[in-house]
Scaffold this motif. Structure first.
Motif, PDB file in Angstrom:
ATOM      1  N   TRP A 122      -9.287  -2.640 -53.014  1.00  0.00           N
ATOM      2  CA  TRP A 122     -10.385  -1.773 -52.580  1.00  0.00           C
ATOM      3  C   TRP A 122     -11.378  -1.535 -53.720  1.00  0.00           C
ATOM      4  O   TRP A 122     -12.594  -1.477 -53.497  1.00  0.00           O
ATOM      5  CB  TRP A 122      -9.850  -0.444 -52.048  1.00  0.00           C
ATOM      6  N   ALA A 123     -10.857  -1.430 -54.947  1.00  0.00           N
ATOM      7  CA  ALA A 123     -11.737  -1.182 -56.095  1.00  0.00           C
ATOM      8  C   ALA A 123     -12.579  -2.422 -56.395  1.00  0.00           C
ATOM      9  O   ALA A 123     -13.799  -2.326 -56.614  1.00  0.00           O
ATOM     10  CB  ALA A 123     -10.910  -0.800 -57.312  1.00  0.00           C
ATOM     11  N   SER A 124     -11.945  -3.593 -56.390  1.00  0.00           N
ATOM     12  CA  SER A 124     -12.676  -4.831 -56.673  1.00  0.00           C
ATOM     13  C   SER A 124     -13.740  -5.110 -55.618  1.00  0.00           C
ATOM     14  O   SER A 124     -14.876  -5.480 -55.938  1.00  0.00           O
ATOM     15  CB  SER A 124     -11.694  -6.012 -56.732  1.00  0.00           C
ATOM     16  N   VAL A 125     -13.366  -4.912 -54.338  1.00  0.00           N
ATOM     17  CA  VAL A 125     -14.305  -5.175 -53.246  1.00  0.00           C
ATOM     18  C   VAL A 125     -15.488  -4.211 -53.297  1.00  0.00           C
ATOM     19  O   VAL A 125     -16.651  -4.621 -53.163  1.00  0.00           O
ATOM     20  CB  VAL A 125     -13.585  -5.080 -51.880  1.00  0.00           C
ATOM     21  N   THR A 126     -15.199  -2.925 -53.506  1.00  0.00           N
ATOM     22  CA  THR A 126     -16.266  -1.914 -53.565  1.00  0.00           C
ATOM     23  C   THR A 126     -17.263  -2.219 -54.677  1.00  0.00           C
ATOM     24  O   THR A 126     -18.481  -2.177 -54.474  1.00  0.00           O
ATOM     25  CB  THR A 126     -15.665  -0.509 -53.774  1.00  0.00           C
ATOM     26  N   LEU A 127     -16.748  -2.540 -55.848  1.00  0.00           N
ATOM     27  CA  LEU A 127     -17.633  -2.811 -56.985  1.00  0.00           C
ATOM     28  C   LEU A 127     -18.376  -4.132 -56.820  1.00  0.00           C
ATOM     29  O   LEU A 127     -19.532  -4.256 -57.237  1.00  0.00           O
ATOM     30  CB  LEU A 127     -16.815  -2.812 -58.278  1.00  0.00           C
ATOM     31  N   SER A 128     -17.751  -5.108 -56.187  1.00  0.00           N
ATOM     32  CA  SER A 128     -18.417  -6.390 -55.935  1.00  0.00           C
ATOM     33  C   SER A 128     -19.578  -6.202 -54.955  1.00  0.00           C
ATOM     34  O   SER A 128     -20.652  -6.803 -55.122  1.00  0.00           O
ATOM     35  CB  SER A 128     -17.429  -7.412 -55.379  1.00  0.00           C
ATOM     36  N   ILE A 129     -19.364  -5.367 -53.938  1.00  0.00           N
ATOM     37  CA  ILE A 129     -20.445  -5.057 -52.984  1.00  0.00           C
ATOM     38  C   ILE A 129     -21.593  -4.353 -53.706  1.00  0.00           C
ATOM     39  O   ILE A 129     -22.773  -4.620 -53.445  1.00  0.00           O
ATOM     40  CB  ILE A 129     -19.908  -4.185 -51.832  1.00  0.00           C
ATOM     41  N   LEU A 130     -21.249  -3.465 -54.645  1.00  0.00           N
ATOM     42  CA  LEU A 130     -22.278  -2.758 -55.409  1.00  0.00           C
ATOM     43  C   LEU A 130     -23.090  -3.722 -56.269  1.00  0.00           C
ATOM     44  O   LEU A 130     -24.305  -3.554 -56.428  1.00  0.00           O
ATOM     45  CB  LEU A 130     -21.629  -1.681 -56.287  1.00  0.00           C
ATOM     46  N   VAL A 131     -22.436  -4.760 -56.812  1.00  0.00           N
ATOM     47  CA  VAL A 131     -23.144  -5.771 -57.597  1.00  0.00           C
ATOM     48  C   VAL A 131     -24.198  -6.463 -56.734  1.00  0.00           C
ATOM     49  O   VAL A 131     -25.364  -6.602 -57.123  1.00  0.00           O
ATOM     50  CB  VAL A 131     -22.166  -6.817 -58.173  1.00  0.00           C
ATOM     51  N   VAL A 132     -23.780  -6.900 -55.534  1.00  0.00           N
ATOM     52  CA  VAL A 132     -24.696  -7.590 -54.616  1.00  0.00           C
ATOM     53  C   VAL A 132     -25.850  -6.670 -54.204  1.00  0.00           C
ATOM     54  O   VAL A 132     -27.027  -7.075 -54.189  1.00  0.00           O
ATOM     55  CB  VAL A 132     -23.938  -8.088 -53.366  1.00  0.00           C
ATOM     56  N   THR A 133     -25.503  -5.422 -53.877  1.00  0.00           N
ATOM     57  CA  THR A 133     -26.524  -4.447 -53.468  1.00  0.00           C
ATOM     58  C   THR A 133     -27.516  -4.182 -54.602  1.00  0.00           C
ATOM     59  O   THR A 133     -28.727  -4.086 -54.375  1.00  0.00           O
ATOM     60  CB  THR A 133     -25.860  -3.122 -53.047  1.00  0.00           C
ATOM     61  N   SER A 134     -27.000  -4.090 -55.809  1.00  0.00           N
ATOM     62  CA  SER A 134     -27.855  -3.829 -56.970  1.00  0.00           C
ATOM     63  C   SER A 134     -28.797  -5.003 -57.232  1.00  0.00           C
ATOM     64  O   SER A 134     -29.956  -4.810 -57.608  1.00  0.00           O
ATOM     65  CB  SER A 134     -26.999  -3.560 -58.205  1.00  0.00           C
ATOM     66  N   CYS A 135     -28.306  -6.222 -57.045  1.00  0.00           N
ATOM     67  CA  CYS A 135     -29.163  -7.410 -57.222  1.00  0.00           C
ATOM     68  C   CYS A 135     -30.322  -7.374 -56.232  1.00  0.00           C
ATOM     69  O   CYS A 135     -31.473  -7.678 -56.578  1.00  0.00           O
ATOM     70  CB  CYS A 135     -28.338  -8.684 -57.021  1.00  0.00           C
ATOM     71  N   ALA A 136     -30.024  -6.990 -54.991  1.00  0.00           N
ATOM     72  CA  ALA A 136     -31.072  -6.886 -53.966  1.00  0.00           C
ATOM     73  C   ALA A 136     -32.052  -5.772 -54.316  1.00  0.00           C
ATOM     74  O   ALA A 136     -33.274  -5.899 -54.104  1.00  0.00           O
ATOM     75  CB  ALA A 136     -30.439  -6.627 -52.608  1.00  0.00           C
ATOM     76  N   ALA A 137     -31.520  -4.672 -54.877  1.00  0.00           N
ATOM     77  CA  ALA A 137     -32.367  -3.518 -55.206  1.00  0.00           C
ATOM     78  C   ALA A 137     -33.360  -3.825 -56.316  1.00  0.00           C
ATOM     79  O   ALA A 137     -34.411  -3.175 -56.422  1.00  0.00           O
ATOM     80  CB  ALA A 137     -31.493  -2.334 -55.611  1.00  0.00           C
ATOM     81  N   ILE A 144     -33.400   1.244 -60.503  1.00  0.00           N
ATOM     82  CA  ILE A 144     -32.189   1.551 -59.735  1.00  0.00           C
ATOM     83  C   ILE A 144     -31.274   0.335 -59.690  1.00  0.00           C
ATOM     84  O   ILE A 144     -30.049   0.434 -59.860  1.00  0.00           O
ATOM     85  CB  ILE A 144     -32.557   2.005 -58.307  1.00  0.00           C
ATOM     86  N   GLY A 145     -31.878  -0.843 -59.472  1.00  0.00           N
ATOM     87  CA  GLY A 145     -31.091  -2.074 -59.421  1.00  0.00           C
ATOM     88  C   GLY A 145     -30.376  -2.342 -60.725  1.00  0.00           C
ATOM     89  O   GLY A 145     -29.191  -2.698 -60.741  1.00  0.00           O
ATOM     90  N   LEU A 146     -31.077  -2.171 -61.843  1.00  0.00           N
ATOM     91  CA  LEU A 146     -30.485  -2.402 -63.152  1.00  0.00           C
ATOM     92  C   LEU A 146     -29.360  -1.414 -63.433  1.00  0.00           C
ATOM     93  O   LEU A 146     -28.294  -1.790 -63.952  1.00  0.00           O
ATOM     94  CB  LEU A 146     -31.561  -2.300 -64.237  1.00  0.00           C
ATOM     95  N   ALA A 147     -29.600  -0.144 -63.089  1.00  0.00           N
ATOM     96  CA  ALA A 147     -28.564   0.881 -63.287  1.00  0.00           C
ATOM     97  C   ALA A 147     -27.315   0.547 -62.469  1.00  0.00           C
ATOM     98  O   ALA A 147     -26.183   0.696 -62.944  1.00  0.00           O
ATOM     99  CB  ALA A 147     -29.108   2.244 -62.882  1.00  0.00           C
ATOM    100  N   GLY A 148     -27.547   0.081 -61.228  1.00  0.00           N
ATOM    101  CA  GLY A 148     -26.419  -0.297 -60.380  1.00  0.00           C
ATOM    102  C   GLY A 148     -25.641  -1.459 -60.946  1.00  0.00           C
ATOM    103  O   GLY A 148     -24.399  -1.481 -60.910  1.00  0.00           O
ATOM    104  N   LEU A 149     -26.343  -2.445 -61.501  1.00  0.00           N
ATOM    105  CA  LEU A 149     -25.671  -3.606 -62.103  1.00  0.00           C
ATOM    106  C   LEU A 149     -24.846  -3.206 -63.327  1.00  0.00           C
ATOM    107  O   LEU A 149     -23.713  -3.670 -63.512  1.00  0.00           O
ATOM    108  CB  LEU A 149     -26.706  -4.662 -62.499  1.00  0.00           C
ATOM    109  N   GLY A 155     -17.752  -1.063 -64.250  1.00  0.00           N
ATOM    110  CA  GLY A 155     -16.627  -0.674 -63.404  1.00  0.00           C
ATOM    111  C   GLY A 155     -15.657  -1.811 -63.197  1.00  0.00           C
ATOM    112  O   GLY A 155     -14.432  -1.620 -63.254  1.00  0.00           O
ATOM    113  N   LEU A 156     -16.175  -3.019 -62.953  1.00  0.00           N
ATOM    114  CA  LEU A 156     -15.304  -4.187 -62.783  1.00  0.00           C
ATOM    115  C   LEU A 156     -14.501  -4.467 -64.046  1.00  0.00           C
ATOM    116  O   LEU A 156     -13.308  -4.781 -63.992  1.00  0.00           O
ATOM    117  CB  LEU A 156     -16.141  -5.419 -62.410  1.00  0.00           C
ATOM    118  N   TRP A 157     -15.178  -4.358 -65.196  1.00  0.00           N
ATOM    119  CA  TRP A 157     -14.471  -4.555 -66.470  1.00  0.00           C
ATOM    120  C   TRP A 157     -13.366  -3.522 -66.634  1.00  0.00           C
ATOM    121  O   TRP A 157     -12.244  -3.864 -67.012  1.00  0.00           O
ATOM    122  CB  TRP A 157     -15.470  -4.444 -67.631  1.00  0.00           C
ATOM    123  N   PHE A 158     -13.679  -2.274 -66.299  1.00  0.00           N
ATOM    124  CA  PHE A 158     -12.719  -1.191 -66.486  1.00  0.00           C
ATOM    125  C   PHE A 158     -11.501  -1.326 -65.573  1.00  0.00           C
ATOM    126  O   PHE A 158     -10.361  -1.220 -66.019  1.00  0.00           O
ATOM    127  CB  PHE A 158     -13.398   0.164 -66.257  1.00  0.00           C
TER     128      PHE A 158
END
Length: 224
Positions: A122-137, A144-149, A155-158
């Motif tokens: 759940w953690a990996s999937v959630t953060l991966s979705i955030l990566v994709v969303t941030s790229c679109a943003a 906002i997009g850069l902050a999200g990335l 988060g993925l590293w952690f």
């Protein structure tokens, strides 16, 4: 799973990432244009087997990997090695409360990473979705997009750093993972190779990492 032409339809970047694992496992390095004339899985297997110029030894690497792992566990956990079998549960041998420290000690004892722990899905999937969303943003609001990335990648590293979910369930499965990801380090004599195992190890790697059914990894299967 991918459909009938599974291997041919795999993203070339995924193949490239997997070849890096092959290099690490078999302690080799591919030149930039070395594989340009390799078109099938069988040709790749033959090329790798021929590239490794070591003495052939007709012994089983996965068996040796199991013995190495069993002896390391017996030493670290202070238990009789005879109680550890291929079907022994890692959940029992590596309790969650000190699992990461025990795995670290096993890796130090063995001399290489086991890669048997991961974060919860759940953690990996959630953060991966955030990566994709941030790229679109980035196209709408770069700040906002850069902050999200930054947040999602941190988060993925952690979560990968602290993940304690077992990626394999038994000692035997861990030994097989050792064999395909650290082939020579799993052998009793790392200066020898059982060339008859090479293709099987590559089938295991491709199947495990790319989600391809082993029956599809024939020698005639075309590479993308």
């Amino acid at each position: 799973m991918i459909s009938d032409d599974e291997l041919e339809n795999v993203d070339p970047d995924d193949i490239s990432d997997l070849l890096v694992k092959v290099e690490k496992s078999f302690d080799m390095k591919f030149e930039s244009t070395e594989l340009i004339h390799i078109f099938t899985f069988g040709e790749l297997c033959d090329h790798i087997a021929n590239k490794i110029q070591l003495v052939h030894s007709n012994d089983c690497t996965s068996q040796q990997a199991f013995y190495k792992l069993r002896d390391a566990m017996a030493s670290i956990l202070q238990i009789d090695y005879k109680t550890i079998t291929t079907s022994s549960s890692l959940l029992h041998l590596l309790p969650k409360q000190n699992r990461r420290s025990l795995v670290k000690k096993l890796e130090v004892h063995l001399g290489f990473k086991l890669h048997i722990l991961r974060p919860p899905y759940w953690a990996s999937v959630t953060l991966s979705i955030l990566v994709v969303t941030s790229c679109a943003a980035l196209f709408f609001n770069w700040q906002i997009g850069l902050a999200g990335l930054v947040f999602s990648n941190a988060g993925l590293w952690f979560v990968n750093k602290i993940g304690s979910v077992l990626d394999v369930q038994t000692v035997g499965q861990a030994a097989k993972k050792m064999t395909r990801e650290s082939y020579f380090k799993s052998r009793r004599n790392p200066r020898t190779i059982n060339k008859s195992e090479t293709e099987k190890i590559l089938v295991d790697l491709f199947s495990n990492d790319l989600g391809i059914d082993k029956s599809k990894l024939t020698r005639e299967a075309k590479l993308s």
